[in-house]
Design a protein around this motif. Structure first.
Motif, PDB file in Angstrom:
ATOM      1  N   LYS A 110       0.850  -1.190   0.000  1.00 19.90           N
ATOM      2  CA  LYS A 110       0.000   0.000   0.000  1.00 19.90           C
ATOM      3  C   LYS A 110       0.885   1.239   0.000  1.00 19.90           C
ATOM      4  CE  LYS A 110      -3.500  -2.290   2.889  1.00 19.90           C
ATOM      5  NZ  LYS A 110      -4.200  -2.243   4.198  1.00 19.90           N
ATOM      6  N   GLY A 111       0.638   2.157  -0.935  1.00 23.77           N
ATOM      7  CA  GLY A 111       1.407   3.393  -1.005  1.00 23.77           C
ATOM      8  C   GLY A 111       2.399   3.383  -2.148  1.00 23.77           C
ATOM      9  N   ASN A 112       2.936   4.562  -2.452  1.00 24.16           N
ATOM     10  CA  ASN A 112       3.908   4.743  -3.521  1.00 24.16           C
ATOM     11  C   ASN A 112       5.254   5.115  -2.933  1.00 24.16           C
ATOM     12  OD1 ASN A 112       2.060   4.291  -5.647  1.00 24.16           O
ATOM     13  ND2 ASN A 112       1.276   6.378  -5.407  1.00 24.16           N
ATOM     14  N   LEU A 113       6.262   4.347  -3.302  1.00 25.58           N
ATOM     15  CA  LEU A 113       7.600   4.562  -2.750  1.00 25.58           C
ATOM     16  C   LEU A 113       8.125   5.929  -3.158  1.00 25.58           C
ATOM     17  CD1 LEU A 113       9.542   2.822  -1.060  1.00 25.58           C
ATOM     18  CD2 LEU A 113      10.725   2.254  -3.161  1.00 25.58           C
ATOM     19  N   GLY A 114       8.610   6.691  -2.194  1.00 25.30           N
ATOM     20  CA  GLY A 114       9.161   8.016  -2.462  1.00 25.30           C
ATOM     21  C   GLY A 114       8.145   9.133  -2.419  1.00 25.30           C
ATOM     22  N   LYS A 115       6.847   8.787  -2.471  1.00 23.81           N
ATOM     23  CA  LYS A 115       5.795   9.799  -2.444  1.00 23.81           C
ATOM     24  C   LYS A 115       5.054   9.813  -1.114  1.00 23.81           C
ATOM     25  CE  LYS A 115       5.040   9.596  -7.429  1.00 23.81           C
ATOM     26  NZ  LYS A 115       4.050   9.375  -8.517  1.00 23.81           N
ATOM     27  N   GLY A 116       5.385   8.899  -0.261  1.00 26.32           N
ATOM     28  CA  GLY A 116       4.731   8.796   1.033  1.00 26.32           C
ATOM     29  C   GLY A 116       5.148   7.511   1.707  1.00 26.32           C
ATOM     30  N   HIS A 117       4.538   7.232   2.865  1.00 24.87           N
ATOM     31  CA  HIS A 117       4.856   6.000   3.563  1.00 24.87           C
ATOM     32  C   HIS A 117       4.289   4.802   2.796  1.00 24.87           C
ATOM     33  CE1 HIS A 117       6.074   8.772   6.523  1.00 24.87           C
ATOM     34  NE2 HIS A 117       4.890   8.931   7.134  1.00 24.87           N
ATOM     35  N   VAL A 118       5.008   3.675   2.836  1.00 24.82           N
ATOM     36  CA  VAL A 118       4.582   2.447   2.161  1.00 24.82           C
ATOM     37  C   VAL A 118       4.405   1.362   3.225  1.00 24.82           C
ATOM     38  CG1 VAL A 118       5.204   0.671   0.490  1.00 24.82           C
ATOM     39  CG2 VAL A 118       5.759   3.056   0.029  1.00 24.82           C
ATOM     40  N   TYR A 119       3.284   0.686   3.155  1.00 20.56           N
ATOM     41  CA  TYR A 119       2.968  -0.356   4.136  1.00 20.56           C
ATOM     42  C   TYR A 119       2.896  -1.699   3.423  1.00 20.56           C
ATOM     43  CZ  TYR A 119       1.706   3.765   6.832  1.00 20.56           C
ATOM     44  OH  TYR A 119       1.741   4.982   7.465  1.00 20.56           O
ATOM     45  N   LEU A 120       3.520  -2.691   4.024  1.00 18.30           N
ATOM     46  CA  LEU A 120       3.565  -4.021   3.420  1.00 18.30           C
ATOM     47  C   LEU A 120       3.015  -5.059   4.398  1.00 18.30           C
ATOM     48  CD1 LEU A 120       6.459  -2.405   2.705  1.00 18.30           C
ATOM     49  CD2 LEU A 120       6.764  -4.388   1.265  1.00 18.30           C
ATOM     50  N   ASP A 121       2.204  -5.961   3.885  1.00 19.10           N
ATOM     51  CA  ASP A 121       1.804  -7.138   4.644  1.00 19.10           C
ATOM     52  C   ASP A 121       2.769  -8.261   4.284  1.00 19.10           C
ATOM     53  OD1 ASP A 121      -0.336  -5.774   5.713  1.00 19.10           O
ATOM     54  OD2 ASP A 121      -1.731  -6.417   4.148  1.00 19.10           O
ATOM     55  N   LEU A 122       3.477  -8.774   5.310  1.00 19.97           N
ATOM     56  CA  LEU A 122       4.528  -9.760   5.093  1.00 19.97           C
ATOM     57  C   LEU A 122       4.154 -11.094   5.741  1.00 19.97           C
ATOM     58  CD1 LEU A 122       7.504  -7.424   6.069  1.00 19.97           C
ATOM     59  CD2 LEU A 122       6.762  -7.973   3.749  1.00 19.97           C
ATOM     60  N   ILE A 123       4.520 -12.181   5.068  1.00 22.94           N
ATOM     61  CA  ILE A 123       4.294 -13.505   5.642  1.00 22.94           C
ATOM     62  C   ILE A 123       5.505 -14.383   5.400  1.00 22.94           C
ATOM     63  CG2 ILE A 123       1.777 -13.414   5.364  1.00 22.94           C
ATOM     64  CD1 ILE A 123       2.145 -15.372   2.988  1.00 22.94           C
ATOM     65  N   ASP A 124       5.563 -15.448   6.165  1.00 24.24           N
ATOM     66  CA  ASP A 124       6.560 -16.508   5.955  1.00 24.24           C
ATOM     67  C   ASP A 124       5.785 -17.811   5.867  1.00 24.24           C
ATOM     68  OD1 ASP A 124       8.731 -18.138   5.806  1.00 24.24           O
ATOM     69  OD2 ASP A 124       9.396 -17.843   7.873  1.00 24.24           O
ATOM     70  N   GLU A 125       5.915 -18.501   4.734  1.00 17.79           N
ATOM     71  CA  GLU A 125       5.192 -19.747   4.531  1.00 17.79           C
ATOM     72  C   GLU A 125       6.165 -20.893   4.305  1.00 17.79           C
ATOM     73  OE1 GLU A 125       0.857 -18.587   2.602  1.00 17.79           O
ATOM     74  OE2 GLU A 125       2.463 -19.310   1.295  1.00 17.79           O
ATOM     75  N   GLN A 126       5.792 -22.071   4.764  1.00 16.60           N
ATOM     76  CA  GLN A 126       6.548 -23.287   4.515  1.00 16.60           C
ATOM     77  C   GLN A 126       5.580 -24.333   3.981  1.00 16.60           C
ATOM     78  OE1 GLN A 126       9.831 -23.684   4.762  1.00 16.60           O
ATOM     79  NE2 GLN A 126      10.159 -21.595   5.523  1.00 16.60           N
ATOM     80  N   GLU A 127       5.789 -24.729   2.723  1.00 15.35           N
ATOM     81  CA  GLU A 127       4.927 -25.713   2.067  1.00 15.35           C
ATOM     82  C   GLU A 127       3.456 -25.323   2.140  1.00 15.35           C
ATOM     83  OE1 GLU A 127       5.788 -29.493   3.756  1.00 15.35           O
ATOM     84  OE2 GLU A 127       7.837 -29.575   2.972  1.00 15.35           O
ATOM     85  N   GLY A 128       3.214 -24.025   1.929  1.00 16.99           N
ATOM     86  CA  GLY A 128       1.849 -23.535   1.877  1.00 16.99           C
ATOM     87  C   GLY A 128       1.218 -23.241   3.219  1.00 16.99           C
ATOM     88  N   VAL A 129       1.951 -23.470   4.316  1.00 14.64           N
ATOM     89  CA  VAL A 129       1.411 -23.222   5.656  1.00 14.64           C
ATOM     90  C   VAL A 129       2.034 -21.945   6.214  1.00 14.64           C
ATOM     91  CG1 VAL A 129       1.164 -24.113   7.996  1.00 14.64           C
ATOM     92  CG2 VAL A 129       1.113 -25.688   6.040  1.00 14.64           C
ATOM     93  N   LYS A 130       1.196 -21.013   6.637  1.00 15.98           N
ATOM     94  CA  LYS A 130       1.684 -19.746   7.163  1.00 15.98           C
ATOM     95  C   LYS A 130       2.385 -19.975   8.495  1.00 15.98           C
ATOM     96  CE  LYS A 130      -1.032 -16.206   6.775  1.00 15.98           C
ATOM     97  NZ  LYS A 130      -2.118 -15.210   7.045  1.00 15.98           N
ATOM     98  N   GLN A 131       3.651 -19.536   8.569  1.00 12.59           N
ATOM     99  CA  GLN A 131       4.449 -19.673   9.782  1.00 12.59           C
ATOM    100  C   GLN A 131       4.483 -18.390  10.600  1.00 12.59           C
ATOM    101  OE1 GLN A 131       5.855 -22.724  10.518  1.00 12.59           O
ATOM    102  NE2 GLN A 131       4.848 -23.484   8.662  1.00 12.59           N
TER     103      GLN A 131
END
Length: 335
Positions: free
Chosen positions: A43-64
């Motif tokens: 969400k957001g444009n880099l350099g034009k404001g704050h940017v927010y990211l939803d981050l995950i770590d998955e192993q074999e399709g399972v959210k860790q």
């Protein structure tokens, strides 16, 4: 509970959150962490404001694990410069990134990672490692030379074109091949496939199978210029093995002149660009046309020589017949 026991202490939510923040700050020491995660949403444009990211770590399709990442505007300008042309491929949904971040906890917004740098070199190194692993697997199995052994028809007019219509590389091939200066014509059949991202390998494998079933003279696989991340789908082991297994010669015109992908190594012939690939097709037909003209001229010359020889021979026969006839007449007269 007895009447003399002290009542339990009740903490406010803010007190709990403040305590967590203090404990986290003591534990991390505000140091930078190097983290690898998959981007779910940006969400957001880099350099034009704050940017927010939803981050995950998955192993074999399972959210860790799941966490929020933040790129403050003051860091966004430098990250944009560092990423350069790779920016659209790095900060996008579904991309796996490696970054340097500080762990932060806010009483209202909770836990987040404040991203200060995205490590493009680490990501490109991982791409190169996977590319070399693909080359090693194909070299070990001997598949690199399979398609190269197939003969190219003298006049390759049935052409199966694999690519993404509307892209510059696709248009370049079509404009050069179809609008060639000699008026050569091809029986062109387009097999559409996406040529970038995680969706590209299955698309390309399916398109190669459909193109081969059409029984063309040659399959042409094109993609215009792009970054190393853009072209990584052509280093996919499944795609390269499908090219090697084709019973029809495969030409590639992928990227710029300096780009070399594994698909080029397993193809029958690799050309520098889609335009170069189209020019080579025109040259094939021009060579065949020139040979046909030479053959026609040779047939004409041989025919003319044969005609002259036959005329001379006919003249000799006529002379011989006349002389023989006169001899026969004179002989009969004497008799």
């Amino acid at each position: 509970m007895s009447e003399t026991a002290a009542p339990p202490k009740v903490y406010s939510l803010r007190q709990v959150a403040t305590s967590i923040r203090s404990a986290l700050e003591r534990a991390t020491g505000n140091r930078l962490w190097m983290v690898r995660a998959e981007v779910v949403k940006v969400k957001g444009n880099l350099g034009k404001g704050h940017v927010y990211l939803d981050l995950i770590d998955e192993q074999e399709g399972v959210k860790q694990a799941a966490m929020r990442g933040v790129i403050w505007r003051q860091n966004g300008d430098q990250i944009r410069k560092d990423l350069g042309v790779e920016l659209p491929n790095v900060l996008k949904d579904g991309a796996e990134i490696v970054f340097h971040a500080r762990v932060s906890f806010h009483e209202v917004f909770g836990l987040s990672l404040h991203i200060e740098k995205i490590d493009l070199g680490f990501m490109l190194g991982e791409l190169e490692r996977r590319k070399q692993a693909t080359v090693h697997a194909l070299t070990t199995s001997g598949e690199i030379g399979f398609n190269r052994k197939l003969p190219i028809p003298r006049v390759p007019q049935r052409v199966a074109l694999i690519g993404s219509p509307g892209t510059s590389g696709f248009r370049d091939f079509c404009s050069v091949a179809i609008d060639n200066a000699y008026g050569f014509r091809m029986n062109l059949n387009v097999f559409e496939a996406r040529v970038q991202g995680d969706v590209a390998p299955p698309d390309l494998i399916a398109a190669l199978g459909s193109a081969e079933a059409w029984n063309p003279d040659v399959i042409v696989l094109v993609r215009g210029g792009g970054s190393k991340i853009d072209l990584d789908c052509f280093n996919d082991l499944g795609v390269c093995r499908r090219i090697a297994a084709c019973t029809v010669p495969v030409w590639t015109g992928i990227g710029h002149e300096s780009d070399v992908v594994v698909a080029d190594l397993v193809a029958h012939t690799a050309y520098k660009t889609p335009t170069d690939c189209a020019n080579r097709w025109v040259e094939h037909l021009l060579t065949a046309w020139s040979q046909l003209l030479e053959l026609g001229e040779m047939i004409g010359r041989n025919g003319q020589q044969q005609l002259v020889q036959n005329q001379h021979q006919l003249h000799d026969y006529r002379t011989q017949i006349g002389s023989s006839a006169r001899l026969q007449i004179n002989s009969k007269r004497h008799e």
